[in-house]
Design a protein around this motif. Structure first.
Motif, PDB file in Angstrom:
ATOM      1  N   TYR A 159      -2.574  -2.848  -2.944  1.00 33.51           N
ATOM      2  CA  TYR A 159      -2.516  -3.025  -4.403  1.00 33.51           C
ATOM      3  C   TYR A 159      -1.893  -4.361  -4.746  1.00 33.51           C
ATOM      4  O   TYR A 159      -0.931  -4.795  -4.124  1.00 33.51           O
ATOM      5  CB  TYR A 159      -1.699  -1.892  -5.037  1.00 33.51           C
ATOM      6  CG  TYR A 159      -2.435  -0.580  -5.007  1.00 33.51           C
ATOM      7  CD1 TYR A 159      -3.278  -0.230  -6.064  1.00 33.51           C
ATOM      8  CD2 TYR A 159      -2.314   0.275  -3.933  1.00 33.51           C
ATOM      9  CE1 TYR A 159      -3.963   0.974  -6.022  1.00 33.51           C
ATOM     10  CE2 TYR A 159      -3.000   1.465  -3.883  1.00 33.51           C
ATOM     11  CZ  TYR A 159      -3.819   1.812  -4.947  1.00 33.51           C
ATOM     12  OH  TYR A 159      -4.506   2.982  -4.904  1.00 33.51           O
ATOM     13  N   PHE A 192      -9.459  -3.135  -0.126  1.00 33.24           N
ATOM     14  CA  PHE A 192      -9.320  -2.389   1.121  1.00 33.24           C
ATOM     15  C   PHE A 192      -9.007  -3.330   2.254  1.00 33.24           C
ATOM     16  O   PHE A 192      -9.611  -4.395   2.367  1.00 33.24           O
ATOM     17  CB  PHE A 192     -10.609  -1.619   1.437  1.00 33.24           C
ATOM     18  CG  PHE A 192     -10.747  -0.381   0.602  1.00 33.24           C
ATOM     19  CD1 PHE A 192      -9.939   0.706   0.866  1.00 33.24           C
ATOM     20  CD2 PHE A 192     -11.639  -0.329  -0.450  1.00 33.24           C
ATOM     21  CE1 PHE A 192     -10.046   1.840   0.093  1.00 33.24           C
ATOM     22  CE2 PHE A 192     -11.742   0.790  -1.218  1.00 33.24           C
ATOM     23  CZ  PHE A 192     -10.940   1.883  -0.952  1.00 33.24           C
ATOM     24  N   LEU A 200       6.250   3.404  -0.894  1.00 33.92           N
ATOM     25  CA  LEU A 200       7.100   4.578  -0.770  1.00 33.92           C
ATOM     26  C   LEU A 200       8.420   4.206  -0.077  1.00 33.92           C
ATOM     27  O   LEU A 200       9.515   4.520  -0.565  1.00 33.92           O
ATOM     28  CB  LEU A 200       6.359   5.656   0.023  1.00 33.92           C
ATOM     29  CG  LEU A 200       7.149   6.906   0.347  1.00 33.92           C
ATOM     30  CD1 LEU A 200       7.154   7.837  -0.856  1.00 33.92           C
ATOM     31  CD2 LEU A 200       6.561   7.630   1.542  1.00 33.92           C
ATOM     32  N   LYS A 229      -5.334   0.777   1.488  1.00 30.99           N
ATOM     33  CA  LYS A 229      -5.740   0.304   0.169  1.00 30.99           C
ATOM     34  C   LYS A 229      -4.580  -0.508  -0.374  1.00 30.99           C
ATOM     35  O   LYS A 229      -3.528   0.042  -0.707  1.00 30.99           O
ATOM     36  CB  LYS A 229      -6.046   1.510  -0.734  1.00 30.99           C
ATOM     37  CG  LYS A 229      -6.821   1.135  -1.979  1.00 30.99           C
ATOM     38  CD  LYS A 229      -7.192   2.378  -2.761  1.00 30.99           C
ATOM     39  CE  LYS A 229      -8.176   2.035  -3.881  1.00 30.99           C
ATOM     40  NZ  LYS A 229      -8.454   3.224  -4.700  1.00 30.99           N
ATOM     41  N   TYR A 283       0.867  -1.177   0.000  1.00 34.14           N
ATOM     42  CA  TYR A 283       0.000   0.000   0.000  1.00 34.14           C
ATOM     43  C   TYR A 283       0.894   1.214   0.000  1.00 34.14           C
ATOM     44  O   TYR A 283       2.127   1.099   0.067  1.00 34.14           O
ATOM     45  CB  TYR A 283      -0.984  -0.047   1.152  1.00 34.14           C
ATOM     46  CG  TYR A 283      -0.399   0.138   2.527  1.00 34.14           C
ATOM     47  CD1 TYR A 283       0.168  -0.948   3.209  1.00 34.14           C
ATOM     48  CD2 TYR A 283      -0.404   1.375   3.149  1.00 34.14           C
ATOM     49  CE1 TYR A 283       0.702  -0.782   4.458  1.00 34.14           C
ATOM     50  CE2 TYR A 283       0.123   1.545   4.409  1.00 34.14           C
ATOM     51  CZ  TYR A 283       0.690   0.466   5.072  1.00 34.14           C
ATOM     52  OH  TYR A 283       1.213   0.648   6.299  1.00 34.14           O
ATOM     53  N   GLY A 284       0.320   2.401  -0.071  1.00 32.50           N
ATOM     54  CA  GLY A 284       1.071   3.648  -0.275  1.00 32.50           C
ATOM     55  C   GLY A 284       2.390   3.715   0.467  1.00 32.50           C
ATOM     56  O   GLY A 284       3.449   3.881  -0.140  1.00 32.50           O
ATOM     57  N   VAL A 285       2.296   3.565   1.777  1.00 31.38           N
ATOM     58  CA  VAL A 285       3.484   3.831   2.588  1.00 31.38           C
ATOM     59  C   VAL A 285       4.565   2.782   2.353  1.00 31.38           C
ATOM     60  O   VAL A 285       5.745   3.135   2.192  1.00 31.38           O
ATOM     61  CB  VAL A 285       3.101   3.907   4.065  1.00 31.38           C
ATOM     62  CG1 VAL A 285       4.326   4.167   4.915  1.00 31.38           C
ATOM     63  CG2 VAL A 285       2.075   5.015   4.268  1.00 31.38           C
ATOM     64  N   HIS A 302       1.057   7.847  -5.404  1.00 27.36           N
ATOM     65  CA  HIS A 302      -0.384   7.663  -5.558  1.00 27.36           C
ATOM     66  C   HIS A 302      -0.858   7.940  -6.974  1.00 27.36           C
ATOM     67  O   HIS A 302      -1.729   7.242  -7.486  1.00 27.36           O
ATOM     68  CB  HIS A 302      -1.136   8.555  -4.567  1.00 27.36           C
ATOM     69  CG  HIS A 302      -1.272   7.908  -3.235  1.00 27.36           C
ATOM     70  ND1 HIS A 302      -2.053   6.799  -3.026  1.00 27.36           N
ATOM     71  CD2 HIS A 302      -0.694   8.173  -2.036  1.00 27.36           C
ATOM     72  CE1 HIS A 302      -1.966   6.431  -1.786  1.00 27.36           C
ATOM     73  NE2 HIS A 302      -1.129   7.235  -1.137  1.00 27.36           N
TER      74      HIS A 302
END
Lengths: 890, 108
Positions: B78, B63, B30, B76, B25-27, B47
């Motif tokens: 992926y 989710f 990253l 979220k 997920y995003g974090v 994002h």
């Protein structure tokens, strides 16, 4: 909810929870695509917490803000349309669409509704403009709120009296000792009067006034040529643009030479824009210095300078911006009292000086020493009528809405519309109708305005560029839409969906009775207005039918102004008669249609000491009776051949009645004027003549041939009946040119002057008839709409009745019965309202018509007739219909 | 397939999604990128890339549950799709085949 809960929880656990910058977070939530918002915000939060622990809150905050700003880019920003969030744009669009379709579906009703409302709105706008004009009277002058007229109030045993004219010493006193309160003290002649203005080759009569040099600045005249100092030199004159145009065309008139009344030489030093009609000084077509008038009237400096009893001036002032009327009035109130304290007779009257602000001149002027309530009352009354007409039109809109839409309401409710949403829908429909009506009304107003101006003697223009005007229009639109839409909106939206869909919603009892009340209201207003109109016309008619006592046909009058005509009356009279177009010529003091002079000091044998009232005292030449055709009741007329007639008098019936003695012919009367007593013998009694207001009792009047109070100043010419007026006028002008070349032939028809006495009432009558006919028109539109609706609803009933053998007459009666009853109720309500209000109106006319009963009966019958006519079309149509048609559907 | 394109940064993000299979997920993406690239990467870039690739069909998302340290927001996650995987493979093959054509050059 969740967030709050979580924050409480973790806040308790950690006790050090702090949040990222609120503003940035809110900004993010606002722009972010709702699908992404939650997860990205979570990431942001997670990073924020990490960074806060690693590098402290400040850095974490900064980073957070940077991240948010960088996220503000396509792909993350929500699209302008079509997301999950609903806006209400589409809903309103559908409201208007449905509303529009409904209008198109019932074209007939739509035309009635919108047309009726447009008429109502037109009336309301016209009336609004009129009221605006009245209220803004005199605001043309920049400093209108600091300008005032100086008046005095005298109190003695006879009560209070207001003097609008002041003695010369008072004006001097104000200038000498009170000038520090005022920016301007403008002394001027008594009122705007006619003077002859002439250049070398032209002369015209123009109205103007002599005023102190400060007048142009005080009145903030808009100078086209010259400056506010234009009147500083005594031998000057400033002209209004229209006057300048008549004399000098388009060329600049400054420095041209003119004469006033053929004797005062003046130089034109300025031209100002004509004052608009809604100012007190509208007739000021020229302005000359008061000092010039003093030069022309040497008696002022000789006699009047210390005479506190001679009132002949008007004084206008502009107070300094730093003070107010009350303060100044308190300072100057004793100005006259101090001056007259050594003159017991006048000190007894206890004169008090006060200021009458310009704002009050028009609507709150003084009449018989009290503020005249009439003008402001008329403004309020007209406003009320305007509002009533608008309400009438709104009622139509309310009642014409039908339950045809019950099903629609049912479905809307069944699929989840809330009541307030339905109210919103119906209100937006009424907005649609009101806006359409306003558009039509604007066209009507702009078309009708010239005619309306003519009717009301005003100069109103549609203030298209003024913001307050549009704000007011907006306010009227809102109020009208709410008024018209509120009732159907709240009624229709109250339907129970189940019932509405089942179709049991036939015209409900409640609706029916409410509609009846509205119809009764409409007709009550209309009938009241009609009765009032008839009574107003009745009163005018009554006064016009009053025996006038003199003949007005072919009679013209000419004021003897200027030097040229002085002492030439005999020559003029002879020349006119020689020309053969004139049957008789006479001179009189003042116009035939006025009592120019009043004096007390009359005494006669057997006088009741209480009778001290003043008599009209008019000097005339012996031919006057012949010219105007007065009727001698007793005694004889003046005679040219009797020298003794110079001390003879003729009195009118009113004087005879006032004096209270029976055999007055041959009696002696004496008149004390300015401390001298003159003796007269009564030789005749003349029938009363309506010289003043036709609504007032006749003033006791004495006609004399020679009197100490002045000489005749008007020439009256009776045109030979055998010759056409047009021809006669040309001949008379020729003669006048020969006798007095510089006197303009500025004649007045006695007939016109007499008719002018009725102008105010005729105007009210015209306005009232306009309003009442519109009111009845709008009411009938509403009635027609309602009748056709009810007929539609009763088609089946009528079909069945017809099959069972009812005749067309029967059916018409059935359909009309209800309405006739409603109008009858309206009549019963309207009669007392009209009676009391008109009784109150009539009371101000001493000479007035009776409120006869037939007016009420005729009006009510008329209203019933109109009602029947309106609904009979619909009723007959329905009753004639073939019952097969109406019954077939089942 | 030819009309589908994959930018350089997108490719990196897609690789990371594939590498952190089902846990991305995003974090995490990253952080993984920052670690591998050894430079600061902005979350917004991640994002935007994820959204674009989701629109193109290279990744799909689901989710996750609510965790405390995210301010109550759902994660979220992926996952790479078959299409995404094929895209990566194609990209890899392309580079590999070109790379193999490089003659043996020595910069010794």
């Amino acid at each position: 909810m969740l967030l709050v809960y979580w924050q409480l929880e973790t806040g308790n656990q950690r006790m050090m929870k702090s949040n990222p910058p609120k503003l940035a977070l809110r900004f993010f939530r606002w722009f972010c695509h709702p699908k992404l918002c939650d997860s990205i915000e979570g990431d942001l939060m997670e990073l924020y917490e990490e960074r806060k622990i690693k590098s402290g809150k400040v850095k974490a905050d900064a980073h957070f803000i940077k991240d948010v700003l960088l996220l503000f880019r396509p792909g993350i920003i929500k699209p302008t349309e079509g997301t999950q969030t609903l806006n209400t744009y589409g809903m309103y669009k559908s409201y208007f669409k449905i509303g529009w379709r409904n209008l198109l579906k019932n074209r007939g009703f739509a035309v009635i509704n919108i047309g009726g409302l447009a008429v109502g709105v037109t009336v309301a706008i016209l009336i609004g403009l009129w009221i605006f004009d009245e209220v803004n009277y005199d605001t043309y002058h920049t400093n209108y709120n600091r300008i005032s007229q100086v008046l005095t109030r005298e109190t003695d045993e006879d009560g209070t009296g207001i003097n609008t004219s002041l003695p010369y010493p008072l004006a001097l006193e104000l200038k000498a000792n009170h000038a520090d309160n005022f920016k301007h003290i403008v002394v001027s002649t008594f009122g705007i009067r006619e003077y002859i203005l002439s250049t070398e080759d032209r002369n015209f009569t123009k109205t103007g006034q002599f005023m102190d040099a400060g007048a142009p600045e005080m009145l903030s005249l808009k100078m086209i040529h010259g400056s506010y100092t234009a009147l500083n030199d005594p031998n000057t004159i400033i002209l209004s643009a229209s006057t300048a145009q008549t004399f000098f065309g388009d060329s600049n008139p400054v420095n041209q030479l003119m004469k006033i009344n053929n004797r005062l030489d003046v130089k034109v030093t300025g031209v100002y824009e004509d004052l608009p009609k809604n100012t007190t000084f509208a007739d000021l077509k020229f302005l000359a210095p008061f000092d010039l008038w003093l030069v022309d009237n040497p008696w002022v400096k000789e006699k009047a300078i210390n005479d506190w009893s001679n009132h002949f001036l008007k004084v206008y002032t502009e107070i300094l911006p730093s003070t107010d009327f009350a303060t100044v009035a308190a300072r100057i109130k004793d100005a006259e009292r101090n001056g007259v304290k050594d003159i017991p007779e006048q000190a007894a009257q206890n004169p008090e000086v006060f200021l009458h602000p310009m704002q009050d001149w028009h609507l709150y002027s003084f009449k018989n020493s009290v503020v005249n309530p009439e003008p402001s009352r008329i403004v309020k009354l007209v406003g009320l009528i305007g509002a009533l007409v608008l309400v009438l039109a709104c009622i139509n809109l309310s009642t014409a809405r039908s339950e045809v839409r019950a099903k629609e309401v049912g479905i809307r409710k069944a699929i989840g519309s809330l009541r307030h949403q339905l109210i919103g829908q119906f209100l937006s429909e009424s907005f649609l109708v009101v806006i359409l009506a306003f558009v039509i009304a604007f066209v009507l107003v702009s078309l009708l305005l010239p005619w309306f101006n003519d009717l009301t003697a005003k100069q109103i223009v549609l203030p298209i560029s003024s913001t307050p005007f549009w704000l007011m229009i907006l306010a009227i639109v809102l109020v009208t839409a709410l008024l018209a839409g509120m009732y159907p909106a709240s009624y229709l939206s109250s339907f129970k969906p189940a019932k509405a869909l089942k179709g049991v919603m036939r015209a409900g009892k409640g609706l029916y009775s409410q509609r009846r009340i509205l119809v009764v209201t409409q007709f009550t207003i209309s009938i009241t207005l009609i009765i009032c109109t008839i009574i107003i016309y009745n009163q005018i008619q009554f006064a016009q039918n009053r025996p006038v006592g003199y003949s007005r046909e072919g009679l013209i009058m000419l004021e003897m102004k200027g030097n040229d005509l002085k002492g030439k009356y005999e020559i003029l009279s002879n020349e006119l008669k020689k020309a053969g177009v004139v049957s008789e010529v006479s001179q009189s003091m003042g116009k035939i249609t006025q009592v120019w002079s009043n004096n007390d000091g009359w005494d006669w044998q057997g006088r009741d000491p209480a009778l001290t009232k003043s008599f009209g005292t008019l000097t005339i030449t012996p031919e006057h009776g012949n010219v105007i055709g007065w009727q001698i009741l007793q005694g004889r007329d003046f005679s040219n051949n009797l020298v003794s007639d110079s001390s003879a008098i003729v009195i009118n019936e009113a004087a005879l009645n006032y004096m209270g003695i029976t055999n007055v012919v041959g009696e002696r009367m004496s008149w004390t004027f300015n401390d001298k007593t003159y003796h007269y013998e009564v030789i005749g009694i003349v029938k009363d003549m309506v010289m003043e207001s036709p609504y007032q009792p006749i003033r006791p009047t004495i006609f004399l041939m020679k009197a100490p109070n002045g000489k005749p100043n008007w020439v009256n010419i009776k045109i030979n009946p055998a010759i056409s007026t047009q021809q006669a006028l040309i001949k008379i002008e020729e003669v006048l040119k020969k006798v007095a070349p510089t006197t303009p032939f500025d004649y007045k028809f006695v007939d016109d002057e007499y008719n002018a006495k009725f102008l105010a009432e005729v105007r009210i009558g015209k306005l009232a008839s306009l309003f009442s006919s519109l009111a009845i028109f709008i009411s009938c539109l509403g009635l027609y709409g309602m009748a056709s609706f009810i007929a539609e609803q009763q088609t089946k009933e009528i079909g069945i009745r017809k099959v069972l053998g009812a005749s067309i007459t029967n059916l018409c009666a059935l359909l009309s019965k209800d309405f006739v009853l409603l109008v009858a109720i309206s009549c019963i309500v309207a009669i007392p309202i009209a009676y009391y209000s008109m009784a109150a109106w009539l009371i101000k006319f001493p000479y007035r018509t009776e409120l006869s009963f037939w007016i009420f009966i005729v009006t009510c019958l008329g209203a019933l007739m109109i009602t029947l006519l309106t609904i009979s079309f619909q009723a007959i149509k329905t009753a004639m219909e073939n019952p097969v048609k109406s019954l077939r559907s089942e | 397939m030819t009309q589908q394109s994959l930018g350089e940064f997108e490719e990196l993000v897609l690789l990371m999604v594939a590498a952190q299979h089902d846990e991305a997920y995003g974090v995490t993406i990253l952080e993984g990128l920052e670690e591998k690239l050894d430079k600061k990467v902005n979350i917004s870039a991640v994002h935007v890339a994820l959204k674009r690739m989701e629109d193109k069909g290279f990744v799909k998302s689901r989710f996750g549950g609510i965790t405390e340290d995210r301010g109550g927001r759902r994660k979220k996650f992926y996952v790479i799709t078959a299409l995404g995987k094929k895209m990566l493979d194609a990209q890899y093959d392309l580079r590999n085949s070109i790379y193999k054509q490089i003659p043996k050059i020595s910069f010794g």
